[in-house]
Motif scaffolding. Structure first.
Motif, short mmCIF file in Angstrom:
data_model
loop_
_atom_site.label_atom_id
_atom_site.label_comp_id
_atom_site.label_asym_id
_atom_site.label_seq_id
_atom_site.Cartn_x
_atom_site.Cartn_y
_atom_site.Cartn_z
N GLN A 18 0.83 -1.23 0.09
CA GLN A 18 -0.11 0.02 -0.01
C GLN A 18 0.82 1.25 -0.05
N GLU A 19 2.05 1.21 -0.37
CA GLU A 19 3.06 2.27 -0.30
C GLU A 19 2.56 3.42 -1.14
N GLY A 20 2.78 4.70 -0.57
CA GLY A 20 2.30 6.00 -1.19
C GLY A 20 0.79 6.16 -1.11
N LYS A 21 -0.07 5.15 -0.66
CA LYS A 21 -1.64 5.39 -0.51
C LYS A 21 -1.85 6.07 0.88
N VAL A 22 -2.96 6.79 0.84
CA VAL A 22 -3.70 7.47 1.67
C VAL A 22 -5.18 6.91 2.17
N ILE A 23 -5.30 6.38 3.06
CA ILE A 23 -6.60 5.82 3.63
C ILE A 23 -7.49 6.39 4.68
N VAL A 24 -8.83 6.49 4.39
CA VAL A 24 -9.45 7.04 5.48
C VAL A 24 -10.49 6.05 5.72
N VAL A 25 -10.70 5.95 7.02
CA VAL A 25 -11.56 4.79 7.97
C VAL A 25 -12.65 5.48 8.82
N SER A 98 -5.78 18.33 4.65
CA SER A 98 -4.70 17.60 5.08
C SER A 98 -3.89 16.58 4.07
N THR A 99 -4.62 16.52 3.04
CA THR A 99 -3.92 15.60 2.11
C THR A 99 -4.49 15.76 0.71
N ASP A 100 -3.61 15.58 -0.34
CA ASP A 100 -3.96 15.94 -1.73
C ASP A 100 -4.41 14.36 -2.41
N VAL A 149 -7.46 9.71 -8.70
CA VAL A 149 -7.41 8.88 -10.10
C VAL A 149 -6.49 9.71 -11.06
N THR A 150 -6.59 10.96 -11.40
CA THR A 150 -5.89 11.59 -12.24
C THR A 150 -4.47 11.77 -12.06
N LYS A 151 -4.34 12.06 -10.98
CA LYS A 151 -2.83 12.47 -10.61
C LYS A 151 -1.90 11.23 -10.09
N TYR A 152 -2.39 10.31 -9.24
CA TYR A 152 -1.69 9.44 -8.70
C TYR A 152 -2.15 7.95 -8.91
N ASN A 153 -3.34 7.72 -8.86
CA ASN A 153 -3.77 6.27 -8.72
C ASN A 153 -5.03 5.82 -9.63
N ALA A 154 -4.96 5.32 -10.77
CA ALA A 154 -6.27 5.03 -11.53
C ALA A 154 -7.11 4.00 -10.61
N ASP A 155 -6.79 3.42 -9.61
CA ASP A 155 -7.41 2.40 -8.87
C ASP A 155 -7.90 3.27 -7.37
N VAL A 156 -8.97 3.83 -7.36
CA VAL A 156 -9.50 4.41 -6.35
C VAL A 156 -10.76 3.81 -5.73
N ARG A 157 -10.65 3.54 -4.47
CA ARG A 157 -12.19 2.55 -4.19
C ARG A 157 -13.02 3.33 -2.99
N VAL A 158 -14.26 3.12 -2.96
CA VAL A 158 -15.05 3.56 -1.90
C VAL A 158 -15.87 2.31 -1.46
N LEU A 159 -15.75 2.24 0.01
CA LEU A 159 -16.30 0.70 0.42
C LEU A 159 -17.21 1.14 1.39
N SER A 160 -18.47 0.83 1.14
CA SER A 160 -19.68 1.33 2.10
C SER A 160 -20.31 -0.08 2.87
N ILE A 161 -20.01 -0.14 4.21
CA ILE A 161 -20.26 -1.16 4.90
C ILE A 161 -21.96 -1.31 5.27
N SER A 162 -22.41 -2.46 4.73
CA SER A 162 -23.80 -2.65 4.89
C SER A 162 -24.02 -4.00 5.79
N SER A 163 -25.14 -4.63 5.61
CA SER A 163 -25.39 -5.92 6.26
C SER A 163 -26.54 -6.64 5.62
#
Length: 309
Positions: A18-25, A98-100, A149-163
């Protein structure tokens, strides 16, 4: 290694760097969210933002996570109260400043089966927290996600926790009615979980450059159940009797969101709903309801506009 009813997946071995990646939880201070951060931090992300209400609990979680790593990870607390739209907007502002980049956004926080009530902004407490709060946070972060997506990483993901509780949700008209909060705790919760699925499906359609999906983590014994157990002798008795047979721990609960966040993008269905471990629920009625996902998105936007957001 875990593979019960689904994909064989061992986080320490199968999560790529995950080097270089920024993650929000969101809700990363306990349970599945905390375990998700721990496992991802074993693979060297650049930074993790832990967004939650309680600073003391967040700092305890960060200390606990770092105590399990060879070297401390860069984990930063961001104040976030999903039941208060002003707090959500402020959290989004903090992240934007805080992050780009944001490579992974886990909409993990949630509440379950609370007594009837409303958020600070007048929405059903569970629907408002689990759906509307996360909707506002995500839409406020969309420019940053797209920049990634355009500047760093074409593989950006959003995960919605359901049930799987989504299956007990009423009609969409009931879900978005002003009377939802009167329908009882389980109906309210199920409605919010259906909304999580609809939101992910519509996000995937409207912003296809971002990979969006929703997830059922499994039957997991976490703090989410504390209110239910406290108020119900039968639930406490039932858990003591059959809990060890059907409920898993947070380590297992984090697997599906870790898999969907890190597996080969070609293996992920855009807008799909997944159960453990990495199993696509092709027949889910909410994930396949394009009219409902569009209607909920537009309704939520309108309600937020009415509240000044």
């Amino acid at each position: 290694m875990f593979g019960l009813f689904g994909t064989q997946f061992a986080p320490e071995k199968d999560i790529p760097s995950q080097e270089g990646k920024v993650i929000v939880v969101t809700g990363g201070n306990a349970g599945i969210g905390k375990e998700t951060i721990l496992q991802l931090c074993k693979h060297s992300p650049k930074k993790v933002f832990l967004a939650t209400r309680n600073e003391a609990k967040a700092k305890d979680a960060i200390e606990s996570i770092n105590s399990q790593l060879p070297q401390p990870a860069d984990i930063v607390f961001v104040p976030l109260n999903l039941s208060n739209l002003a707090s959500v907007a402020a959290a989004a502002d903090t992240l934007n400043q805080s992050t780009d980049r944001i490579d992974l956004l886990f909409l993990n926080a949630g509440i379950m089966n609370l007594p009837p009530g409303k958020t600070d902004d007048g929405f059903d407490i569970q629907f408002g927290t689990n759906h509307i709060g996360h909707f506002l946070l995500t839409t406020r972060l969309l420019p940053l996600l797209k920049q990634t997506v355009t500047k760093y990483n074409a593989d950006v993901r959003v995960l919605s926790i359901s049930s799987m509780a989504n299956m007990a949700a009423p009609s969409l008209d009931t879900i978005i009615s002003e009377d939802l909060w009167k329908k009882g705790g389980w109906t309210s919760y199920a409605s919010s979980k259906a909304a999580n699925i609809l939101f992910a499906a519509e996000l995937a359609k409207r912003h296809p450059e971002i990979t969006a999906m929703s997830i059922h983590p499994g039957l997991i014994k976490t703090d989410l159940y504390s209110e239910t157990f406290e108020n119900s002798y039968f639930m406490r008795f039932g858990m003591a009797l059959v809990g060890p047979l059907v409920y898993h721990d947070a380590v297992y609960g984090a697997l599906t969101q870790l898999w969907t966040a890190t597996a080969d993008k070609n293996k992920i269905q855009q807008g799909g709903f997944y159960s453990p471990v990495g199993k696509l629920q092709k027949g889910n009625s909410w994930a396949n309801n394009a009219d409902a996902s569009k209607k909920l998105w537009e309704w939520t936007e309108e309600k937020l506009k009415e509240k000044g957001f």
